[in-house]
Design a protein around this motif. Structure first.
Motif, short mmCIF file in Angstrom:
data_model
loop_
_atom_site.label_atom_id
_atom_site.label_comp_id
_atom_site.label_asym_id
_atom_site.label_seq_id
_atom_site.Cartn_x
_atom_site.Cartn_y
_atom_site.Cartn_z
N ASP A 1 0.83 -1.21 0.00
CA ASP A 1 0.00 0.00 0.00
C ASP A 1 0.86 1.26 0.00
O ASP A 1 0.52 2.25 -0.63
CB ASP A 1 -0.92 0.01 1.22
CG ASP A 1 -2.02 -1.05 1.14
OD1 ASP A 1 -2.21 -1.60 0.03
OD2 ASP A 1 -2.67 -1.33 2.17
N LEU A 2 1.99 1.22 0.72
CA LEU A 2 2.84 2.39 0.83
C LEU A 2 3.80 2.54 -0.35
O LEU A 2 4.28 3.63 -0.64
CB LEU A 2 3.64 2.32 2.14
CG LEU A 2 4.40 3.56 2.59
CD1 LEU A 2 3.46 4.76 2.74
CD2 LEU A 2 5.12 3.31 3.91
N GLY A 3 4.07 1.43 -1.05
CA GLY A 3 4.98 1.48 -2.19
C GLY A 3 6.41 1.16 -1.82
O GLY A 3 7.33 1.37 -2.63
N ILE A 4 6.62 0.64 -0.60
CA ILE A 4 7.98 0.24 -0.20
C ILE A 4 8.44 -0.96 -1.01
O ILE A 4 9.62 -1.08 -1.35
CB ILE A 4 8.02 -0.07 1.32
CG1 ILE A 4 7.76 1.20 2.12
CG2 ILE A 4 9.36 -0.67 1.73
CD1 ILE A 4 7.69 0.99 3.62
N ILE A 5 7.53 -1.85 -1.32
CA ILE A 5 7.83 -3.02 -2.15
C ILE A 5 6.83 -3.11 -3.29
O ILE A 5 5.76 -2.50 -3.24
CB ILE A 5 7.80 -4.33 -1.32
CG1 ILE A 5 6.40 -4.56 -0.74
CG2 ILE A 5 8.86 -4.33 -0.25
CD1 ILE A 5 6.20 -5.90 -0.07
N ASP A 6 7.18 -3.88 -4.33
CA ASP A 6 6.21 -4.18 -5.38
C ASP A 6 5.69 -5.60 -5.17
O ASP A 6 6.14 -6.31 -4.27
CB ASP A 6 6.83 -4.00 -6.77
CG ASP A 6 8.06 -4.88 -6.99
OD1 ASP A 6 8.06 -6.02 -6.49
OD2 ASP A 6 9.00 -4.42 -7.66
N LYS A 7 4.78 -6.01 -6.01
CA LYS A 7 4.12 -7.32 -5.81
C LYS A 7 5.07 -8.50 -5.99
O LYS A 7 4.78 -9.61 -5.55
CB LYS A 7 2.93 -7.45 -6.75
CG LYS A 7 3.30 -7.42 -8.23
CD LYS A 7 2.05 -7.53 -9.09
CE LYS A 7 2.41 -7.52 -10.57
NZ LYS A 7 1.19 -7.64 -11.42
N ASN A 8 6.22 -8.26 -6.62
CA ASN A 8 7.17 -9.36 -6.85
C ASN A 8 8.18 -9.54 -5.71
O ASN A 8 8.88 -10.55 -5.67
CB ASN A 8 7.94 -9.11 -8.16
CG ASN A 8 7.02 -9.11 -9.36
OD1 ASN A 8 6.13 -9.96 -9.46
ND2 ASN A 8 7.21 -8.17 -10.27
N GLU A 9 8.26 -8.54 -4.82
CA GLU A 9 9.23 -8.65 -3.73
C GLU A 9 8.61 -9.38 -2.54
O GLU A 9 7.52 -9.05 -2.10
CB GLU A 9 9.71 -7.27 -3.28
CG GLU A 9 10.79 -7.35 -2.19
CD GLU A 9 11.40 -6.00 -1.84
OE1 GLU A 9 11.81 -5.83 -0.68
OE2 GLU A 9 11.46 -5.12 -2.73
N LYS A 10 9.33 -10.33 -2.02
CA LYS A 10 8.80 -11.11 -0.91
C LYS A 10 9.17 -10.49 0.43
O LYS A 10 10.07 -9.66 0.53
CB LYS A 10 9.29 -12.55 -0.98
CG LYS A 10 10.74 -12.77 -0.65
CD LYS A 10 11.04 -14.27 -0.60
CE LYS A 10 12.48 -14.53 -0.13
NZ LYS A 10 12.73 -15.97 0.08
N VAL A 11 8.45 -10.90 1.44
CA VAL A 11 8.74 -10.49 2.82
C VAL A 11 9.60 -11.58 3.46
O VAL A 11 9.27 -12.76 3.39
CB VAL A 11 7.43 -10.29 3.61
CG1 VAL A 11 7.73 -10.03 5.08
CG2 VAL A 11 6.62 -9.15 3.02
N ILE A 12 10.68 -11.18 4.08
CA ILE A 12 11.58 -12.13 4.74
C ILE A 12 11.14 -12.32 6.19
O ILE A 12 10.92 -11.34 6.91
CB ILE A 12 13.04 -11.62 4.71
CG1 ILE A 12 13.48 -11.32 3.27
CG2 ILE A 12 13.98 -12.64 5.34
CD1 ILE A 12 13.43 -12.49 2.33
N ILE A 13 11.00 -13.56 6.61
CA ILE A 13 10.62 -13.83 8.00
C ILE A 13 11.83 -14.27 8.81
O ILE A 13 12.83 -14.75 8.25
CB ILE A 13 9.48 -14.87 8.10
CG1 ILE A 13 9.92 -16.20 7.48
CG2 ILE A 13 8.21 -14.35 7.45
CD1 ILE A 13 8.89 -17.31 7.68
N GLY A 14 11.73 -14.11 10.12
CA GLY A 14 12.85 -14.37 11.01
C GLY A 14 13.47 -15.73 10.86
O GLY A 14 14.69 -15.89 10.92
#
Length: 815
Positions: free
Chosen positions: A504-517
């Motif tokens: 929503d904020l534009g920090i990432i695009d739909k292709n970038e994944k979120v890294i979990i701990g």
């Protein structure tokens, strides 16, 4: 030692004797008693910050350059028949000290005002009830409770403790925390000293000493501002020293050359000239300008709710290239709206969910959201508070233990991450997981609730909440992008909730994944480095994960970290700039560089912007010093090798130095272009000296042409002409070096134009008014000469602009 004897005497007493000695009890003091004791013992303040005018004057009076100028005053006074020059040199000396002292006082006053804003609190029992008060109102005999994250507010003798671990390094220098309990009197293990920090557990005890009578008060003065020398301060100091050494070398060469040449200028006059020349060439107002710029920036940030604990942190802010932050309350509003409650017994769910609020009287955003949806608070008359176990980020759970008054059963209320509760206590129940996954997919924040009675667990349900983005976050992201500042989200929250915020904020695009701990804990440092610089959102992190990420980031780029809980303490210490919110644990507030009154990404980005602006404006003063003092005064000094008289008298050197410094105060709050702060200021001494040579060369050429034009005139007229051209070029260069753009493309600064105009008028008046001209040995200049000065001024501006273009084409990221 006296203060240790005091503690020994207290330690010899039994609990009953201590209560009798302190005239107190486990019900705490009465309010009337507190008022009387405050009059007797005073407020619980170890040290108040007081502005010492004499100390400010002393440190501004007795610096090396002022002493050098003072030497020139006395040297001139005793060796010259006319005393007017000595008196006027002394006037310039006084003016320099006055300006520096005034700016120093203003910055000290700002620091005093900022310190008054910081308040520490204590949890104390008064009239039989626990209350939260300002710690300065504690008195001996108060019953006080401390827990993890607290700074111990006074010297306390324990009467009750549970797994209490204390950090006393601020007092003793010992970095290893010590366990404290009420039963062990050896080495004062039953006493908590004011200023130490609670790392683990909790305890209760009676206040025995406060204020200056406390252990902390008996030590040397506590440092109110963290002494942390920035890399920029080191560079500025190094730059000023190099300029001084160069000026000293040049002065020595000129002195020797003058003695060796025929018909040398009088020893006394030339000596005073050399001393004055050295003082004028050095950026003597750089410390004052730096303090003024940083003070104005600190004041501006305080108006945005950012309280600066040390002025030098503003310089650090100017270097920041990465901002790491949680999303909750920073990017999002943290004003939660209850979406759904999945429970077979909503009444019981709400009652146990709000139990923590009822007993602690402290409201979380989750509890507030539910309270807004119900009419009346549930009845808790059947429950008795036993223990509150704070949130543990490692297991993402918190617990509250209460007792059922009817049957005496202990009830353990468990609240936390749904996947943890369902996995740990309910064997990954598909229905419960399905409800959680549905809300998680929608990007809602979720909390599950369960209770344990005896050895039996019961799942009460799950609540989901919406946490909308702040409107200011979008603007903050745009500003950060313009400054090439990366924003990375480090959160313990769900990866899907974090991903929704990032998209929503534009920090990432739909292709970038979120890294979990879990993905990073088994990686080596090189593998983790590749990951943290490639991705922008990290979820389900432990405090140790955040620390590793911060360490890796700061090794490559200056990094800012926004923390909150005590578990962020190590990361706060590691980051180049650390910020906490005002509601953070006291130990975190003590450690942080900046305290935010309102958690907002926009304010953090603004702080970095203001930091870069401050460094850019300090750089303008330095560039002015290079182009004016260096270029003009070096060319003038070399004319002494050719002329049988001084090209400028010492008074005239000081006057041109004073007049050209008039507009510089405006630089402290000057506006800037976006391209000037697109990256942090690159303060490289080698590049600075290249710029010095280029800009100085422009001034030198103009001064040589000026002399060639006027060389056949009498000495007074030559000096007047050289004085005017050096002063005019020194004033106009203020416009030219404001930024990297051409002069005609710069933003207009009305106050700078006004200051330069006033300085020009003053310059002309010194030449035109007869008694001033007589004092400074000037001769009136004809309109023809003034016209040629204007031509030379145009040539100077063109040469300076060409020098800028050449330099910034080669070094676009330099100052």
């Amino acid at each position: 030692m006296y203060f240790l004897e005091k503690f020994n005497k207290i330690n010899e007493k039994s609990l009953e004797e201590i209560e009798k000695f302190l005239e107190t009890s486990k019900e705490g003091l009465r309010v009337e008693e507190v008022k009387e004791r405050l009059k007797r013992y005073g407020e619980n303040i170890v040290l108040t910050f007081k502005i010492d005018i004499l100390e400010i004057i002393k440190r501004n009076l007795f610096n090396f350059f002022n002493l050098l100028l003072l030497f020139a005053v006395f040297f001139s006074f005793f060796l010259e028949s006319s005393k007017i020059e000595s008196i006027l040199i002394f006037f310039f000396f006084f003016l320099s000290v006055f300006i520096s002292t005034l700016q120093d006082y203003k910055s000290s006053k700002l620091l005093e005002d900022l310190i008054k804003v910081f308040k520490n609190y204590a949890f104390v029992k008064r009239d039989g009830e626990w209350k939260k008060i300002e710690q300065k109102f504690l008195v001996p005999g108060d019953l006080v409770k401390v827990k993890i994250g607290n700074i111990v507010p006074a010297d306390i003798i324990l009467i009750k403790s549970e797994d209490l671990l204390i950090d006393e390094s601020i007092l003793t220098g010992e970095s290893v925390p010590v366990f404290k309990n009420e039963k062990n009197k050896e080495n004062f293990s039953n006493i908590l000293f004011s200023g130490s920090s609670v790392i683990k557990g909790e305890g209760e005890g009676y206040v025995i000493f406060t204020g200056k009578e406390s252990f902390a008060g008996s030590l040397t003065k506590k440092i109110l501002e963290i002494k942390k020398e920035t890399i920029y301060k080191k560079i500025l100091d190094d730059f000023a020293k190099k300029i001084f050494y160069f000026a000293l070398f040049l002065g020595s060469v000129l002195f020797i050359a003058n003695i060796m040449k025929r018909g040398y200028i009088s020893f006394q006059e030339f000596t005073v000239f050399i001393i004055v020349l050295i003082v004028a060439m050095v950026p003597e107002f750089l410390p004052a300008m730096t303090v003024l710029t940083l003070s104005l920036t600190a004041k501006k940030l305080s108006q945005k709710g950012l309280l600066i604990k040390r002025l030098s942190v503003i310089e650090d802010l100017g270097t920041i290239e990465i901002i790491t932050t949680d999303k909750t309350g920073t990017v999002t509003t943290n004003k939660l709206k209850l979406k759904n409650i999945f429970s077979e017994d909503k009444e019981s769910f709400i009652k146990f969910f709000l139990a923590d609020f009822y007993f602690s009287k402290e409201q979380t955003p989750y509890e507030k959201a539910i309270l807004e949806e119900i009419k009346n608070l549930p009845d808790y008359s059947d429950l008795e508070f036993i223990e509150d176990i704070p949130f543990d980020p490692l297991i993402r759970l918190e617990k509250l233990i209460v007792k059922n008054k009817k049957n005496g059963d202990l009830i353990e209320i468990i609240k936390g991450a749904p996947e943890e509760i369902i996995k740990k206590f309910f064997n990954e129940n598909e229905k419960y997981l399905s409800e959680f996954m549905k809300e998680d997919e929608n990007g809602f924040r979720t909390l599950a609730l369960a209770i344990k009675i005896k050895d039996s667990y019961k799942y009460l349900g799950l609540a989901s909440f919406d946490d909308p983005l702040k409107k200011e976050s979008f603007e903050a992201f745009k500003i950060a992008k313009k400054m090439n500042v990366e924003i990375k989200i480090l959160t313990g929250d769900s990866p899907k909730v974090a991903r929704k915020v990032g998209l929503d904020l534009g920090i990432i695009d739909k292709n970038e994944k979120v890294i979990i701990g879990e993905e990073i804990r088994n990686l080596n440092e090189k593998e983790l480095e590749d990951l943290v610089f490639k991705y922008h959102i990290f979820a389900r992190l432990y405090p140790e994960d955040k620390l590793r990420i911060i360490k890796i980031l700061k090794n490559k780029k200056p990094t800012l970290f926004l923390g909150e809980g005590i578990n962020d303490l190590l990361a706060l210490r590691e980051a180049d700039v650390s910020i906490v919110v005002d509601s953070a644990a006291e130990i975190c507030k003590e450690e942080a560089d900046i305290v935010m009154l309102e958690k907002d990404l926009k304010n953090i980005v603004d702080a970095v912007y203001e930091g870069r602006k401050a460094l850019e404006n300090i750089g303008k003063y330095i560039k002015h010093t290079m182009s004016d003092n260096f270029g003009n005064l070096i060319s003038v000094s070399f004319l002494t090798l050719y002329l049988p008289y001084l090209p400028l008298k010492p008074l005239q050197v000081l006057l041109t130095n004073f007049l050209t410094d008039i507009p510089l105060v405006i630089f402290s709050s000057d506006n800037i272009n976006d391209e000037d702060i697109a990256k942090p200021v690159n303060f490289d001494n080698k590049k600075l000296f290249i710029l010095l040579l280029l800009l100085g060369f422009s001034a030198a050429i103009v001064n040589i042409f000026a002399y060639l034009y006027i060389r056949n005139a009498e000495p007074r007229e030559v000096r007047t002409f050289i004085f005017l051209i050096t002063t005019f070029t020194g004033l106009f260069v203020s416009f030219l070096i404001r930024n990297k753009n051409l002069f005609i493309k710069q933003k207009v600064n009305f106050f700078l134009f006004l200051n330069v105009f006033l300085a020009l008028i003053l310059t002309i008046l010194f030449v035109k008014i007869s008694f001033l001209a007589q004092i400074f040995d000037f001769k009136d200049i004809s309109l023809k000469h003034l016209s040629f000065i204007l031509i030379l001024l145009i040539i100077f501006m063109l040469l300076t602009e060409i020098s800028k273009i050449v330099f910034y084409k080669k070094f676009p990221e330099s100052l």
